[in-house]
Scaffold this motif. Structure first.
Motif, short mmCIF file in Angstrom:
data_model
loop_
_atom_site.label_atom_id
_atom_site.label_comp_id
_atom_site.label_asym_id
_atom_site.label_seq_id
_atom_site.Cartn_x
_atom_site.Cartn_y
_atom_site.Cartn_z
N PRO A 48 -14.26 -4.35 74.32
CA PRO A 48 -12.95 -3.70 74.39
C PRO A 48 -11.83 -4.67 74.76
O PRO A 48 -10.75 -4.62 74.17
CB PRO A 48 -13.16 -2.64 75.48
N ARG A 49 -12.07 -5.58 75.70
CA ARG A 49 -11.03 -6.54 76.09
C ARG A 49 -10.57 -7.37 74.89
O ARG A 49 -9.37 -7.57 74.66
CB ARG A 49 -11.51 -7.46 77.19
N ALA A 50 -11.52 -7.86 74.10
CA ALA A 50 -11.19 -8.69 72.94
C ALA A 50 -10.40 -7.89 71.91
O ALA A 50 -9.43 -8.39 71.33
CB ALA A 50 -12.46 -9.26 72.33
N LEU A 51 -10.78 -6.64 71.67
CA LEU A 51 -10.08 -5.82 70.70
C LEU A 51 -8.68 -5.47 71.19
O LEU A 51 -7.71 -5.54 70.42
CB LEU A 51 -10.87 -4.55 70.39
N ILE A 52 -8.54 -5.11 72.44
CA ILE A 52 -7.23 -4.78 73.00
C ILE A 52 -6.30 -5.99 72.90
O ILE A 52 -5.14 -5.86 72.50
CB ILE A 52 -7.38 -4.30 74.46
N TYR B 230 -21.49 1.62 69.82
CA TYR B 230 -20.60 1.56 68.66
C TYR B 230 -21.02 0.44 67.74
O TYR B 230 -20.93 -0.74 68.07
CB TYR B 230 -19.14 1.38 69.11
N GLU B 231 -21.50 0.83 66.57
CA GLU B 231 -21.92 -0.12 65.53
C GLU B 231 -20.74 -0.43 64.62
O GLU B 231 -19.65 0.10 64.80
CB GLU B 231 -23.09 0.48 64.74
N SER B 232 -20.96 -1.24 63.61
CA SER B 232 -19.88 -1.72 62.74
C SER B 232 -19.12 -0.59 62.05
O SER B 232 -17.90 -0.65 61.94
CB SER B 232 -20.42 -2.71 61.72
N LEU B 233 -19.82 0.44 61.61
CA LEU B 233 -19.13 1.55 60.93
C LEU B 233 -18.17 2.26 61.88
O LEU B 233 -17.03 2.58 61.51
CB LEU B 233 -20.15 2.54 60.36
N ALA B 234 -18.59 2.48 63.10
CA ALA B 234 -17.71 3.12 64.09
C ALA B 234 -16.52 2.24 64.40
O ALA B 234 -15.40 2.73 64.59
CB ALA B 234 -18.49 3.43 65.36
N LEU B 235 -16.72 0.92 64.43
CA LEU B 235 -15.61 0.02 64.71
C LEU B 235 -14.64 -0.06 63.53
O LEU B 235 -13.43 -0.19 63.73
CB LEU B 235 -16.12 -1.36 65.09
N LEU B 236 -15.15 0.05 62.31
CA LEU B 236 -14.25 0.10 61.15
C LEU B 236 -13.39 1.35 61.20
O LEU B 236 -12.19 1.30 60.92
CB LEU B 236 -15.05 0.05 59.84
N ALA C 185 -15.46 8.37 66.77
CA ALA C 185 -16.91 8.22 66.73
C ALA C 185 -17.63 8.93 67.88
O ALA C 185 -18.85 8.91 67.94
CB ALA C 185 -17.27 6.73 66.76
N GLY C 186 -16.89 9.53 68.78
CA GLY C 186 -17.53 10.17 69.92
C GLY C 186 -18.11 9.13 70.86
O GLY C 186 -17.71 7.97 70.84
N ALA C 187 -19.03 9.55 71.70
CA ALA C 187 -19.67 8.62 72.65
C ALA C 187 -21.15 8.95 72.74
O ALA C 187 -21.54 10.11 72.69
CB ALA C 187 -19.02 8.74 74.02
N ASP C 188 -21.94 7.91 72.86
CA ASP C 188 -23.38 8.11 73.06
C ASP C 188 -23.63 8.77 74.41
O ASP C 188 -22.93 8.49 75.39
CB ASP C 188 -24.12 6.77 73.03
N ILE D 287 -15.63 -0.96 81.36
CA ILE D 287 -16.22 -1.33 80.07
C ILE D 287 -15.51 -2.49 79.38
O ILE D 287 -15.90 -2.87 78.28
CB ILE D 287 -16.25 -0.12 79.12
N LEU D 288 -14.48 -3.06 79.99
CA LEU D 288 -13.68 -4.08 79.32
C LEU D 288 -14.51 -5.21 78.72
O LEU D 288 -14.21 -5.68 77.63
CB LEU D 288 -12.64 -4.66 80.28
N ASP D 289 -15.54 -5.64 79.42
CA ASP D 289 -16.32 -6.78 78.94
C ASP D 289 -17.72 -6.42 78.48
O ASP D 289 -18.58 -7.29 78.33
CB ASP D 289 -16.36 -7.84 80.05
N VAL D 290 -17.94 -5.14 78.22
CA VAL D 290 -19.23 -4.68 77.70
C VAL D 290 -19.16 -4.71 76.17
O VAL D 290 -18.19 -4.23 75.58
CB VAL D 290 -19.54 -3.24 78.19
N GLN D 291 -20.17 -5.28 75.54
CA GLN D 291 -20.17 -5.35 74.08
C GLN D 291 -20.20 -3.94 73.49
O GLN D 291 -20.85 -3.04 74.02
CB GLN D 291 -21.34 -6.17 73.58
N PHE D 292 -19.47 -3.78 72.38
CA PHE D 292 -19.41 -2.47 71.73
C PHE D 292 -20.80 -1.95 71.38
O PHE D 292 -21.07 -0.76 71.51
CB PHE D 292 -18.55 -2.53 70.46
N GLU D 293 -21.68 -2.83 70.96
CA GLU D 293 -23.04 -2.41 70.61
C GLU D 293 -23.74 -1.77 71.81
O GLU D 293 -24.42 -0.76 71.68
CB GLU D 293 -23.84 -3.60 70.10
N ALA D 294 -23.54 -2.34 73.00
CA ALA D 294 -24.14 -1.78 74.21
C ALA D 294 -23.52 -0.43 74.57
O ALA D 294 -24.14 0.40 75.24
CB ALA D 294 -24.00 -2.75 75.38
N LEU D 295 -22.29 -0.20 74.09
CA LEU D 295 -21.62 1.09 74.32
C LEU D 295 -22.01 2.12 73.25
O LEU D 295 -21.58 3.27 73.31
CB LEU D 295 -20.09 0.90 74.32
#
Length: 90
Positions: free
Chosen positions: A72-76, A41-47, A19-22, A31-39
């Motif tokens: 990221p921490r939760a996903l890892i 990354y929306e739902s499509l990028a996470l899929l 998905a690249g990066a904003d 970034i471990l505890d930063v929400q993906f949305e704040a990074l």
């Protein structure tokens, strides 16, 4: 099949490939505890990220996991739990 631990560096690589990066988002930062949305990354990028992880690590991730793992921490952690539970190739 890759069987090593899934790390933040692995996640960064897969996020960038899929998905690249904003602009203005530093994935190399803490970034471990930063929400993906704040990074950025929306739902499509996470899929897409989930699909890439599944292919590369030969595991199956529940769609709800990708929704519930909002940092990221939760996903890892979730990916590593799946890797531990996955049957080992002989």
């Amino acid at each position: 099949m890759t069987t090593h631990e899934f790390t933040l560096d692995d996640l960064r690589r897969i996020l960038l490939e899929g998905a690249g990066a904003d602009e203005g988002v530093d994935l190399e930062g803490d970034i471990l505890d930063v929400q993906f949305e704040a990074l950025g990354y929306e739902s499509l990028a996470l899929l897409e990220t989930g699909s890439r992880i599944e292919r590369e690590y030969a595991i199956v991730l529940d769609e709800d996991l990708l929704t519930d793992a909002d940092t990221p921490r939760a996903l890892i952690t979730a990916v590593n739990e799946h890797l531990l539970a996955a049957p080992r190739a002989a």
